[in-house]
Scaffold this motif. Structure first.
Motif, PDB file in Angstrom:
ATOM      1  N   GLY A   1      42.023  35.552 -40.405  1.00  0.00           N
ATOM      2  CA  GLY A   1      41.953  34.437 -41.358  1.00  0.00           C
ATOM      3  C   GLY A   1      42.941  34.655 -42.479  1.00  0.00           C
TER       4      GLY A   1
ATOM      5  N   ASN B   1      38.581  35.207 -48.796  1.00  0.00           N
ATOM      6  CA  ASN B   1      37.293  35.649 -48.268  1.00  0.00           C
ATOM      7  C   ASN B   1      37.452  36.259 -46.873  1.00  0.00           C
ATOM      8  OD1 ASN B   1      34.456  35.971 -48.381  1.00  0.00           O
ATOM      9  ND2 ASN B   1      34.214  34.143 -47.108  1.00  0.00           N
ATOM     10  N   ALA B   2      38.229  35.618 -46.013  1.00  0.00           N
ATOM     11  CA  ALA B   2      38.428  36.122 -44.651  1.00  0.00           C
ATOM     12  C   ALA B   2      39.112  37.480 -44.661  1.00  0.00           C
ATOM     13  CB  ALA B   2      39.250  35.124 -43.839  1.00  0.00           C
TER      14      ALA B   2
ATOM     15  N   GLN C   1      37.457  41.140 -43.433  1.00  0.00           N
ATOM     16  CA  GLN C   1      38.108  41.974 -42.426  1.00  0.00           C
ATOM     17  C   GLN C   1      38.412  43.370 -42.963  1.00  0.00           C
ATOM     18  OE1 GLN C   1      41.099  39.681 -39.959  1.00  0.00           O
ATOM     19  NE2 GLN C   1      40.491  38.142 -41.470  1.00  0.00           N
TER      20      GLN C   1
END
Length: 89
Positions: free
Chosen positions: A21, A25-26, A30
């Motif tokens: 992503g 946030n993504a 991760q």
């Protein structure tokens, strides 16, 4: 430099080529997932009686992901034959 070394280790050991992503946030999820994975791998390496290299441990766990084994017995004696399974009547 420690951040660069961290990301190099992520790429080498976990085979992460790019982030899935692009939102903040993504990327954070991760990175946190990778940190937890590295910590678990380091813990397994530390408690194992067998002298694992981190890359070998990672590759071996990847190959045995769907194998039903006793993890703690396997990391201590990775080359012992698996126990016999009981016959199902």
């Amino acid at each position: 430099w420690k951040i660069e070394i961290f990301f190099r280790n992520l790429k080498q050991n976990l085979h992460i080529k790019s982030f899935l992503g692009t939102s903040q946030n993504a990327v954070e999820i991760q990175i946190w997932t990778a940190l937890i994975t590295i910590l678990l791998l380091q813990y397994l390496k530390r408690i194992a009686k067998h002298p694992w290299c981190l890359s070998n441990l990672t590759a071996s766990l990847r190959l045995n992901t769907f194998t039903k084994i006793d993890l703690f017995q396997w990391i201590n004696e990775p080359f012992s034959p698996p126990p016999d399974e009981p016959e199902i009547a």
